[in-house]
Write an enzyme that holds these catalytic residues in place. Structure first.
Site, PDB file in Angstrom:
ATOM      1  N   ASP A   8     -10.221  11.549   1.405  1.00 36.83           N
ATOM      2  CA  ASP A   8      -9.828  11.363   2.803  1.00 36.83           C
ATOM      3  C   ASP A   8      -9.403  12.714   3.356  1.00 36.83           C
ATOM      4  O   ASP A   8      -8.510  13.364   2.803  1.00 36.83           O
ATOM      5  CB  ASP A   8      -8.671  10.364   2.912  1.00 36.83           C
ATOM      6  CG  ASP A   8      -9.124   8.938   2.594  1.00 36.83           C
ATOM      7  OD1 ASP A   8     -10.322   8.729   2.344  1.00 36.83           O
ATOM      8  OD2 ASP A   8      -8.257   8.035   2.596  1.00 36.83           O
ATOM      9  N   ASP A 129     -12.373  -2.818   8.350  1.00 36.38           N
ATOM     10  CA  ASP A 129     -10.988  -2.649   7.948  1.00 36.38           C
ATOM     11  C   ASP A 129     -10.173  -3.767   8.579  1.00 36.38           C
ATOM     12  O   ASP A 129     -10.199  -3.933   9.800  1.00 36.38           O
ATOM     13  CB  ASP A 129     -10.465  -1.293   8.412  1.00 36.38           C
ATOM     14  CG  ASP A 129     -11.350  -0.141   7.928  1.00 36.38           C
ATOM     15  OD1 ASP A 129     -11.985  -0.291   6.871  1.00 36.38           O
ATOM     16  OD2 ASP A 129     -11.401   0.897   8.613  1.00 36.38           O
TER      17      ASP A 129
END
Length: 248
Positions: A8, A129
């Site tokens: 990330d 998500d």
């Protein structure tokens, strides 16, 4: 089952967030290329990248870091975060990204996802998500009134390579993966599902492996790899086995 180490990217560094909060970022490596090389050397066959700044801003931000990773490894790489149009998708695929992940735009413009699948067959994944079962977008800053399964079903027949399902409340919290909701989603789809969020131990991987026949094709792992809670060799042996018992 494939394990995808997560890189990330925030402000050019490799970080992990706690439940998607940008203010709760832990920096694990300031050299993304070095981190990618390490994962490849440990035997991983894919990398999962997210441009966190890009997810919030709606456009690529950590491009230099992504390109340094692409130059550092030979294994395939999938990328999400801030990719909202066909031009950006094509740009990243030309630069060497193997699979682009569409998240926010999948909710806001499903037709664009379908067009991308037609133009780039086999190279488009959808990132879903969920917070309490409802889809969250724009770097998880906004929660919609659409359920994760309802959104996933919109892409069943258009050639999406995979659905990447993240339980936001579990992400980075080391509290365990939400096996039940992930396997339930996979069971209702023909599109393969990649689990994400909360993987904290080898037991989480075993639990997912036991549900492989529901359609769970892979799992994304972040913090537990960085801090040593999951041993790469053990994880790879477990997930490549024909059954969990074979790896015990």
């Amino acid at each position: 089952m494939i394990i995808y180490p997560a890189i990330d990217l925030k402000d050019g560094a490799c970080v992990r967030l706690l439940r998607g909060e940008m203010s709760q970022a832990t920096v694990f490596n300031t050299d993304p290329g070095e981190q990618a090389r390490l994962f490849q050397s440990q035997g991983f066959e894919w990398l999962h990248l997210v441009d966190l700044n890009g997810a919030f801003e709606g456009k690529p931000v950590n491009g230099a870091a992504v390109e340094s990773i692409l130059k550092s490894v030979t294994i395939p790489v999938q990328l999400g975060g801030g990719i909202r149009d066909l031009t950006t998708i094509g740009m990243w695929l030309e630069k060497g990204i193997s699979r682009v992940i569409l998240g926010t735009v999948a909710l806001r413009d499903p037709d664009l996802v379908k067009a991308a699948c037609r133009e780039f067959p086999g190279r488009i994944a959808v990132g879903i998500d969920a917070r309490e079962g409802y889809v969250a977008v724009a770097g998880w800053a906004e929660t919609s009134d659409i359920k994760a399964l309802d959104l996933a079903l919109k892409f069943e027949d258009c050639g999406v390579a995979a659905i990447i399902y993240t339980d936001i409340n579990r992400d980075g919290a080391m509290g365990g993966v939400n096996v039940e909701s992930t396997s339930d989603l996979a069971f209702h789809l023909t599109t393969p599902v990649i689990a994400s969020g909360g993987v904290s131990s080898i037991d989480d991987l075993k639990a997912l492996k036991l549900e492989e026949d529901t359609g769970i094709e892979g799992v994304i792992c972040g913090r537990a790899l960085y801090d040593g809670r999951i041993d790469p060799k053990e994880a790879l042996a477990l997930l490549s086995a024909t059954a969990v018992e074979d790896a015990d």
